[in-house]
Scaffold this active site. Structure first.
Site, mmCIF file in Angstrom:
data_model
loop_
_atom_site.group_PDB
_atom_site.id
_atom_site.type_symbol
_atom_site.label_atom_id
_atom_site.label_comp_id
_atom_site.label_asym_id
_atom_site.label_seq_id
_atom_site.Cartn_x
_atom_site.Cartn_y
_atom_site.Cartn_z
ATOM 1 N N HIS A 175 0.814 -1.215 0.000
ATOM 2 C CA HIS A 175 0.000 0.000 0.000
ATOM 3 C C HIS A 175 0.847 1.264 0.000
ATOM 4 O O HIS A 175 0.432 2.308 0.503
ATOM 5 C CB HIS A 175 -0.985 -0.002 1.168
ATOM 6 C CG HIS A 175 -2.202 0.842 0.906
ATOM 7 N ND1 HIS A 175 -2.903 0.799 -0.279
ATOM 8 C CD2 HIS A 175 -2.841 1.766 1.672
ATOM 9 C CE1 HIS A 175 -3.915 1.637 -0.225
ATOM 10 N NE2 HIS A 175 -3.899 2.245 0.945
ATOM 11 N N HIS A 291 -0.770 2.827 7.050
ATOM 12 C CA HIS A 291 -0.857 3.244 5.654
ATOM 13 C C HIS A 291 0.515 3.583 5.071
ATOM 14 O O HIS A 291 1.411 4.039 5.786
ATOM 15 C CB HIS A 291 -1.767 4.466 5.531
ATOM 16 C CG HIS A 291 -3.066 4.171 4.849
ATOM 17 N ND1 HIS A 291 -4.129 3.573 5.486
ATOM 18 C CD2 HIS A 291 -3.469 4.374 3.574
ATOM 19 C CE1 HIS A 291 -5.134 3.437 4.639
ATOM 20 N NE2 HIS A 291 -4.752 3.905 3.464
ATOM 21 N N SER A 341 -3.059 5.373 10.066
ATOM 22 C CA SER A 341 -2.168 6.368 9.463
ATOM 23 C C SER A 341 -0.803 6.277 10.128
ATOM 24 O O SER A 341 -0.709 6.087 11.339
ATOM 25 C CB SER A 341 -2.729 7.777 9.650
ATOM 26 O OG SER A 341 -1.782 8.753 9.240
ATOM 27 N N GLU A 538 -9.283 -2.704 1.737
ATOM 28 C CA GLU A 538 -8.648 -2.214 2.951
ATOM 29 C C GLU A 538 -9.643 -2.324 4.103
ATOM 30 O O GLU A 538 -10.506 -1.458 4.283
ATOM 31 C CB GLU A 538 -8.213 -0.768 2.776
ATOM 32 C CG GLU A 538 -7.201 -0.545 1.663
ATOM 33 C CD GLU A 538 -6.852 0.921 1.521
ATOM 34 O OE1 GLU A 538 -6.473 1.542 2.534
ATOM 35 O OE2 GLU A 538 -6.988 1.455 0.413
ATOM 36 N N TYR A 581 -12.401 -0.054 0.184
ATOM 37 C CA TYR A 581 -12.417 -0.224 1.637
ATOM 38 C C TYR A 581 -13.481 -1.220 2.095
ATOM 39 O O TYR A 581 -14.434 -1.528 1.370
ATOM 40 C CB TYR A 581 -12.643 1.127 2.323
ATOM 41 C CG TYR A 581 -11.390 1.971 2.348
ATOM 42 C CD1 TYR A 581 -10.665 2.154 3.514
ATOM 43 C CD2 TYR A 581 -10.900 2.563 1.185
ATOM 44 C CE1 TYR A 581 -9.501 2.908 3.545
ATOM 45 C CE2 TYR A 581 -9.743 3.321 1.196
ATOM 46 C CZ TYR A 581 -9.046 3.489 2.380
ATOM 47 O OH TYR A 581 -7.890 4.217 2.393
#
Length: 777
Positions: A175, A291, A341, A538, A581
């Protein structure tokens, strides 16, 4: 915070019933596993007293009784066929739109770190046809066209490779948002890259095939050990407002401390590969969610982002160790990454106010999202995220390395000789299935909501879209018109996706070809008690937990491993295709970015769980069949549109040659300083130099007078930058920068540039350039 919790909708009756039943099954399976383990322990202790000559895997002094400190003279550990391989997949590093942020202005301008495919093969020794391949690509995701290409490439390698096919090849991406794009199968991600680029696509496919070929060649008996550890400071939840919509009691199960409050997964799972012949370690495969957005949206240098850093650090850290085999491969795979994140300092408004972004919808004082940006550990360093990226990679590498060092004594041995996998395609445009209460629901043709266009704090969208826009979006009415012109969703489609307001009805657009997939991959892999869910989307933190728990409980009840060992379940992806997602129904109702990007309606997660559970018996030791393949998705690699211009020709100024030094290095530098040299260049798209390099630092051996390569463009600290000087004349320059590391050795060095120029008519000629020598002190 409390008022926010009170406004969340509770779980539906079906979800509550499923969770209660799941909890009961979980407690029962754990009790049974405990009793079995107790009985086995008593039996083993008795045998040990009766026969102290029978001793397995005796702990000894490191290096004396085997290179890992273990005696290999007698062992009851389960052996598997194990192979690892690695190959270069670096595509065009300039002039191609980068994949991830969907920003047309983000065109590649050079290379910070080469990209790789890392292949891991696990097989059953007694039934060698039972095996699987797990690929970890330094790409944004797996992809339908790429996977078709890989399978075709394997098929062309000969009869020895006929054992690999649809059912047992998993193609996952780290990713990374820092790689070249223009290789995906469907139209929507192709739009910002001006279509499909065969060079970009072939680099990934051919490198992946080569990595599998190398892994296959290295196959030999070995052992697997699984272990886990906590990783702190490498991820936060970027959509905490949506996460808090999940039931309080469910969230409480994962809230163990202030540092590990459950809002994201902090567990890193490591699978260690060890050769049986000499006990040497051949590789590790890890799963941890964060991520690949450490490198920011203004970055234009190709890299594997934080996962690429972690893998590179690990591989270099064990190089030369006596208990490590040549060709050691470290794979850092994603997990339930959806709402995570790496920008761990949170989201702040870069508008001069010094305020954090709105908790509910990630906007700033102007009510828009453009100034809302997440901050990495070193956000103050103006390097487009490079320092933060390296640090988050290091924060994954170091716990993984520490765990690797103690895995033999603290880990769990994988046992149960069978290796199984299944794969099927499922059309999700209208998949009907039962919920736990017996009622039926169904999925919807793919659609993206208004909040999809808002982006996230890792990469804000454009215009006036915001996150958390259910029912009545506040975006300009102009966008409703634009949305309707592209494809006006039917009332049935609107009801199916409710409360998502549909911006792009992508699943019902097939002109000039499909915009997004409706047909998805359903795949699970198993070796012994270790189970890998291969997710095409995701999954958010809680979505992944529910999915893993459902598989764990079912695997326990079915005794899939053939032993009393408790199943260990991980989720890897985005893999095989890219289906955006997978949010929980509660998060879906909030309609932040992740919910708006959940393609197949509010019950998308439930559908994936239902499908994988339905096929799970195919992973039983006695299974000798595969589920029906389902409807094959299209392969658009040979019919995709492309408006990407190739290299026409290169040029150079009068009295200059390619490779000439334009700005030379200084005579001397101190360790920690930046070394830079500029050359007369040519377009790097002329030759991707796969398994080679564009740039190198060479060091002088004072004893022999010979120059040896000390760095190349796979090293994070050696940066290759390209700049077009004249479009008409075709002239360009290359700057090579060495950010000398604190651990660099003093000595005499020089920098070499490897390039390829294209003449009018198409002839490509290789050339080199070399800087003057300099001293590093």
């Amino acid at each position: 915070m409390e008022s926010l919790q009170h406004r969340k909708a509770g779980p539906s009756e079906a979800q509550s019933l499923w969770r209660r039943e799941s909890s009961k099954r979980k407690r029962l399976s754990r009790a049974i596993a405990f009793l079995l383990a107790l009985a086995l322990g008593c039996f083993a202790f008795t045998r040990l007293i009766l026969d102290n000559q029978r001793e397995t895997w005796v702990w000894g002094k490191l290096g004396n009784q085997g290179s890992n400190g273990w005696s290999h003279e007698s062992s009851n550990r389960t052996q598997y066929l194990l192979g690892v391989g690695k190959a270069d997949i670096t595509g065009p590093v300039v002039e191609i739109n980068m994949m991830g942020y969907a920003d047309t202005k983000q065109l590649g301008s050079g290379l910070r770190q080469r990209l790789y495919s890392r292949a891991f093969i696990i097989g059953d020794i007694e039934h060698p046809e039972d095996r699987f391949v797990y690929l970890v690509l330094d790409t944004q995701s797996g992809d339908t066209a790429v996977r078709y290409g890989i399978l075709d490439g394997i098929n062309g390698l000969g009869n020895d490779f006929a054992v690999y096919g649809q059912h047992n090849v998993a193609v996952t991406g780290t990713h990374s948002h820092s790689g070249p794009g223009a290789w995906l199968n469907y139209l929507l991600p192709q739009i910002t890259s001006k279509g499909f680029d065969k060079q970009s696509y072939r680099a990934i496919v051919e490198g992946a095939v080569l990595s599998i070929q190398r892994a296959h060649t290295s196959l030999q008996p070995g052992y697997l050990t699984i272990a886990s550890t906590k990783v702190l400071g490498a991820n936060i939840n970027r959509s905490l407002y949506a996460y808090l919509a999940n039931p309080v009691e469910e969230r409480a199960e994962y809230n163990s401390s202030s540092e590990d409050d459950g809002s994201v997964e902090k567990d890193l799972t490591l699978l260690k590969f060890q050769r049986a012949s000499d006990g040497k370690n051949t590789g590790v495969l890890t799963w941890f969610p964060t991520h690949g957005t450490s490198m920011l949206g203004n970055n234009t240098l190709i890299s594997g982002d934080n996962k690429g850093v972690a893998a590179d650090l690990f591989e270099k850290s064990v190089r030369g160790d006596e208990n490590v085999a040549d060709g050691f491969v470290a794979g850092f795979s994603q997990a339930n990454v959806g709402d995570t994140s790496p920008n761990v300092l949170g989201a702040w408004c870069e508008d001069g106010t010094g305020q954090q972004c709105s908790f509910r919808n990630s906007t700033c004082a102007d009510g828009k999202s453009q100034y809302c940006h997440a901050r990495g550990p070193f956000f103050r360093v103006k390097d487009n995220g490079a320092a933060s990226c390296y640090e988050v990679g290091r924060r994954q590498f170091q716990p993984a390395k520490d765990l690797y060092d103690i895995a033999d004594s603290k880990g769990i041995q994988i046992e149960g000789s069978s290796v199984k996998s299944f794969h099927s395609f499922q059309d999700m445009s209208n998949f009907s299935f039962p919920l736990a209460n017996g009622s039926y629901t169904h999925t919807c043709p793919a659609a993206l909501g208004y909040s999809f266009a808002a982006g996230t704090s890792d990469g804000p969208g454009a215009f006036d879209f915001t996150q958390n826009d259910p029912n009545a979006p506040n975006a300009s009415p102009v966008w409703r018109v634009v949305s309707g012109v592209i494809k006006e969703p039917s009332e049935e489609q609107k009801r199916c996706h409710f409360p998502k307001p549909i911006l792009l009805d992508v699943g019902e657009i097939n002109s000039p070809y499909l915009w997004t997939p409706n047909v998805v991959d359903v795949q699970v892999l198993r070796v012994g008690q270790f189970v890998i869910i291969v997710s095409p989307g995701e999954a958010t933190t809680m979505a992944g937990r529910r999915w893993k728990e459902a598989i764990h409980d079912s695997a326990s009840s079915l005794a899939l491993s053939g032993s009393a060992a408790d199943p260990v379940v991980v989720i890897g992806g985005p893999a095989n295709s890219y289906t955006h997602y997978i949010a929980t129904p509660e998060e879906y109702g909030i309609q932040r970015y992740e919910g708006a990007s959940t393609l197949y309606g509010p019950y998308t997660l439930n559908a994936y769980i239902n499908l994988t559970l339905s096929y799970l018996p195919y992973l039983s030791p006695a299974s000798r069949s595969q589920p029906a393949p389902g409807p094959f998705p299209p392969d658009n690699s040979n019919r995709s549109l492309s408006f990407i211009t190739g290299v026409v020709y290169d040029g150079k100024p009068l009295f200059k040659s390619y490779g000439d030094v334009l700005t030379n290095v200084k005579p001397a530098y101190g360790i920690g300083e930046v070394v830079s040299v500029t050359f007369q260049g040519a377009n790097p798209r002329n030759n991707l130099r796969l398994e080679q390099t564009y740039a190198a630092v060479e060091s002088l051996d004072s004893g022999t007078g010979q120059w040896a390569r000390a760095r190349d463009d796979s090293d994070w600290s050696l940066v290759f930058k390209w700049r077009k000087v004249s479009e008409i004349l075709g002239t360009s320059e290359v700057e090579i920068v060495w950010e000398t590391e604190a651990w660099a050795r003093p000595g005499q060095y020089r920098i070499r540039y490897y390039g390829d120029s294209k003449a009018v008519g198409g002839t490509i000629t290789a050339f080199e350039g070399i800087s003057r020598e300099f001293v590093l002190t």
